[in-house]
Design a protein around this motif. Structure first.
Motif, mmCIF file in Angstrom:
data_model
loop_
_atom_site.group_PDB
_atom_site.id
_atom_site.type_symbol
_atom_site.label_atom_id
_atom_site.label_comp_id
_atom_site.label_asym_id
_atom_site.label_seq_id
_atom_site.Cartn_x
_atom_site.Cartn_y
_atom_site.Cartn_z
ATOM 1 N N SER A 1 0.832 -1.213 0.000
ATOM 2 C CA SER A 1 0.000 0.000 0.000
ATOM 3 C C SER A 1 0.866 1.263 0.000
ATOM 4 N N PHE A 2 2.031 1.204 0.636
ATOM 5 C CA PHE A 2 2.940 2.360 0.633
ATOM 6 C C PHE A 2 3.325 2.741 -0.801
ATOM 7 N N SER A 3 3.500 1.735 -1.638
ATOM 8 C CA SER A 3 4.030 1.962 -2.983
ATOM 9 C C SER A 3 3.050 2.669 -3.897
ATOM 10 N N SER A 4 1.801 2.797 -3.472
ATOM 11 C CA SER A 4 0.824 3.562 -4.258
ATOM 12 C C SER A 4 1.194 5.032 -4.340
ATOM 13 N N TRP A 5 2.120 5.459 -3.476
ATOM 14 C CA TRP A 5 2.574 6.855 -3.496
ATOM 15 C C TRP A 5 3.550 7.127 -4.649
ATOM 16 N N LEU A 6 4.109 6.082 -5.259
ATOM 17 C CA LEU A 6 5.160 6.256 -6.260
ATOM 18 C C LEU A 6 4.790 7.217 -7.398
ATOM 19 N N PRO A 7 3.625 7.085 -8.054
ATOM 20 C CA PRO A 7 3.338 8.027 -9.152
ATOM 21 C C PRO A 7 3.208 9.465 -8.671
ATOM 22 N N ILE A 8 2.634 9.658 -7.481
ATOM 23 C CA ILE A 8 2.516 11.017 -6.929
ATOM 24 C C ILE A 8 3.903 11.558 -6.612
ATOM 25 N N GLY A 9 4.738 10.715 -5.992
ATOM 26 C CA GLY A 9 6.109 11.122 -5.689
ATOM 27 C C GLY A 9 6.891 11.457 -6.951
ATOM 28 N N GLY A 10 6.666 10.703 -8.016
ATOM 29 C CA GLY A 10 7.353 10.973 -9.279
ATOM 30 C C GLY A 10 6.967 12.319 -9.864
ATOM 31 N N VAL A 11 5.671 12.606 -9.868
ATOM 32 C CA VAL A 11 5.187 13.902 -10.383
ATOM 33 C C VAL A 11 5.733 15.042 -9.537
ATOM 34 N N LEU A 12 5.697 14.876 -8.207
ATOM 35 C CA LEU A 12 6.205 15.921 -7.317
ATOM 36 C C LEU A 12 7.707 16.142 -7.515
ATOM 37 N N THR A 13 8.461 15.062 -7.702
ATOM 38 C CA THR A 13 9.902 15.193 -7.924
ATOM 39 C C THR A 13 10.179 16.038 -9.158
ATOM 40 N N LEU A 14 9.459 15.762 -10.233
ATOM 41 C CA LEU A 14 9.649 16.511 -11.478
ATOM 42 C C LEU A 14 9.240 17.971 -11.311
ATOM 43 N N ILE A 15 8.085 18.215 -10.683
ATOM 44 C CA ILE A 15 7.595 19.586 -10.525
ATOM 45 C C ILE A 15 8.527 20.407 -9.636
ATOM 46 N N ILE A 16 8.929 19.835 -8.507
ATOM 47 C CA ILE A 16 9.807 20.572 -7.591
ATOM 48 C C ILE A 16 11.133 20.890 -8.274
ATOM 49 N N PHE A 17 11.650 19.946 -9.057
ATOM 50 C CA PHE A 17 12.907 20.207 -9.761
ATOM 51 C C PHE A 17 12.735 21.315 -10.795
ATOM 52 N N LEU A 18 11.644 21.276 -11.560
ATOM 53 C CA LEU A 18 11.437 22.288 -12.595
ATOM 54 C C LEU A 18 11.217 23.674 -12.000
ATOM 55 N N PHE B 1 -3.012 9.116 3.554
ATOM 56 C CA PHE B 1 -4.304 9.044 2.860
ATOM 57 C C PHE B 1 -4.215 8.119 1.657
ATOM 58 N N VAL B 2 -3.165 8.270 0.862
ATOM 59 C CA VAL B 2 -2.991 7.422 -0.322
ATOM 60 C C VAL B 2 -2.771 5.967 0.086
ATOM 61 N N ALA B 3 -1.925 5.738 1.084
ATOM 62 C CA ALA B 3 -1.608 4.370 1.505
ATOM 63 C C ALA B 3 -2.818 3.676 2.114
ATOM 64 N N LEU B 4 -3.556 4.361 2.986
ATOM 65 C CA LEU B 4 -4.710 3.746 3.641
ATOM 66 C C LEU B 4 -5.852 3.508 2.656
ATOM 67 N N ARG B 5 -6.034 4.433 1.719
ATOM 68 C CA ARG B 5 -7.068 4.212 0.699
ATOM 69 C C ARG B 5 -6.713 3.003 -0.156
ATOM 70 N N SER B 6 -5.433 2.861 -0.494
ATOM 71 C CA SER B 6 -4.984 1.701 -1.262
ATOM 72 C C SER B 6 -5.167 0.418 -0.455
ATOM 73 N N LEU B 7 -4.861 0.485 0.841
ATOM 74 C CA LEU B 7 -4.996 -0.688 1.705
ATOM 75 C C LEU B 7 -6.445 -1.141 1.807
ATOM 76 N N ALA B 8 -7.374 -0.173 1.778
ATOM 77 C CA ALA B 8 -8.796 -0.506 1.896
ATOM 78 C C ALA B 8 -9.360 -1.143 0.633
ATOM 79 N N LYS B 9 -8.662 -0.990 -0.500
ATOM 80 C CA LYS B 9 -9.165 -1.533 -1.765
ATOM 81 C C LYS B 9 -8.822 -3.013 -1.946
ATOM 82 N N LEU B 10 -7.842 -3.502 -1.186
ATOM 83 C CA LEU B 10 -7.383 -4.878 -1.344
ATOM 84 C C LEU B 10 -7.762 -5.707 -0.121
ATOM 85 N N PRO B 11 -7.847 -7.027 -0.276
ATOM 86 C CA PRO B 11 -7.940 -7.864 0.927
ATOM 87 C C PRO B 11 -6.715 -7.605 1.794
#
Length: 463
Positions: free
Chosen positions: A147-164, A435-445
């Motif tokens: 569930s933690f790994s659901s943050w990866l796409p958000i983290g990727g977008v933020l990394t690019l935006i903060i750098f730019l 929020f992202v991790a817990l929402r992801s956790l709630a979607k799976l068994p």
């Protein structure tokens, strides 16, 4: 066994919202105080730097530094101000750039982004390690790091935006005048790294890292869900193969991303151990987060199949890798200390002797080594949830300070600080990540019910 589902309740969402509001208030107050602290216009600090630069000129008019830490904190930027003082300030306006408080916001954004990207990435790594090693003890809690790994796409977008947006303030090497031989600010050391440290290649690597990490995470996640629906051992074998591929890619990119995103902030400094150091910090942070969430879910009535033996093993991992992080920290420090080469020692000098960072430098060691080592030394402390919660919370805070020390001195030099701004930003990132991790956790068994090692996890005992 009956399918166990985590419910992301409205009460939990309300609590996170309250924390987010508090974070916004603290961030606002911190920004206000920082913008009125007197450093944002350069002021007396800039004048002192000009005077120091003039006094440091040699007989031929070349600029020299009196000691290594002054050179690292001021570096080419200091020389540029000295040129401006002498009437050669063609790049001075570019150097003046953004006010100090805005740079502090960029630094805080980068610290938190690196911290939580690592937590998401090491979530995938934890899952992959369990499949490759055919570990049975962790089968009941595999969905938590996933569930933690659901943050990866958000983290990727933020990394690019903060750098730019803030890259020029975070990364000194992004300034074009450093590569122009006709500029008084030409830096031959940084120019020598241009083949690797250039914006198009930097962004290209960043995109490749996040795309491959996320695609492999989605592949692992989808096969795990198919295993839930269909059962059998075929999916487990596929997951082992995918996980092995991820680990190979991760072994390279965990180091290269650390060089790109953190080491290159201090462009003149280098350490061959830095990739391992960042990995160790990310890894023990992820282990502490997995342990804390597991304990909290267990206390809330979930994860009935997780027994004391599993909790004990989680505690042992946090204990062991806190020592591993300290081993890497000490090895890097010791090698640089006894060689006593100025271009290497400056990294520690600026952190150990600065009024802004010296306290954090030693608190970092206390929180990340001495406290978990002493508390988790007795066997029973790793089997009681109260100790597990206390230690993991301390470790999570401690390694945030570790990233603060890796980023802030290189970005802010002697204008750094710690206060409401940093606390508020950390709270906002923490709420968003949860929020992202817990929402992801709630979607799976919550438990991978058809995992072939689940029975072993149920009967896992540590004596």
């Amino acid at each position: 066994m009956a399918e166990e589902k985590f419910e992301f309740t409205s009460k939990a969402k309300r609590t996170l919202s309250i924390v987010a509001i508090v974070g916004v208030v603290l961030l606002g107050l911190g920004t206000y105080f920082a913008s009125n602290s007197g450093h944002h216009e350069g002021g007396e600090h800039a004048e002192e730097m000009h005077d120091g630069a003039i006094m440091a000129q040699d007989a031929e008019g070349a600029h020299v530094t009196e000691d290594a830490d002054q050179d690292h904190f001021e570096g080419p930027a200091h020389a540029e101000e000295a040129h401006a003082e002498d009437g050669h300030g063609e790049g001075h306006g570019e150097h003046a750039g953004n006010p100090s408080w805005l740079k502090r916001i960029y630094a805080s954004l980068w610290i938190n982004n690196m911290y939580f990207v690592g937590l998401a990435l090491l979530g995938v790594f934890f899952v992959a390690i369990q499949y490759v090693s055919q570990a049975g003890w962790s089968a009941a809690l595999i969905r938590i790091p996933m569930s933690f790994s659901s943050w990866l796409p958000i983290g990727g977008v933020l990394t690019l935006i903060i750098f730019l947006v803030g890259g020029h303030d975070i990364f000194h090497w992004t300034h074009e005048y450093l590569y122009d031989t006709s500029s008084p600010m030409y830096d031959p050391i940084i120019a020598g790294k241009e083949g690797y440290l250039n914006t198009p290649f930097f962004i290209g690597r960043m995109v490749v890292y996040f795309v491959v990490w996320y695609l492999m995470f989605r592949w692992i996640r989808s096969k795990s869900l198919e295993e839930d629906m269909n059962g059998g051992t075929a999916y487990f074998k596929k997951l082992r193969n995918i996980s092995a591929g991820f680990i190979v890619f991760f072994a390279v990119t965990s180091s290269t991303s650390a060089w790109d995103w953190i080491l290159s902030i201090d462009t003149h400094w280098f350490s061959t151990m830095f990739g391992w150091y960042v990995f160790a910090s990310w890894w023990v942070t992820a282990l502490a987060a997995i342990t804390l969430v597991t304990v909290l879910l267990k206390e809330a009535g979930y994860l009935k199949v997780v027994n004391t033996g599993v909790l004990h093993d989680l505690g042992k991992f946090v204990f062991a890798f806190s020592i591993f992080w300290t081993y890497i920290w000490f090895s890097q420090f010791m090698l640089i200390y006894y060689s006593n080469i100025p271009e290497e020692t400056v990294y520690f000098i600026e952190r150990m002797t600065s009024d802004h960072y010296s306290i954090v430098f030693f608190v970092n060691l206390i929180l990340n080594f001495f406290f978990p080592f002493l508390v988790f030394m007795p066997r029973d402390s790793k089997r009681h949830t109260v100790f597990l919660k206390i230690v993991t919370i301390v470790v999570l805070i401690g390694h945030w300070f570790d990233f603060y020390l890796m980023v802030t001195p290189g970005v802010m030099k002697e204008d750094g600080g710690f206060g409401f701004l940093e606390i508020g930003m950390a709270m906002l990132f923490g709420v968003a990540f949860l929020f992202v991790a817990l929402r992801s956790l709630a979607k799976l068994p919550l438990v991978a019910k058809n995992h072939p090692m689940l029975e072993e996890a149920k009967h896992h005992h540590v004596f």
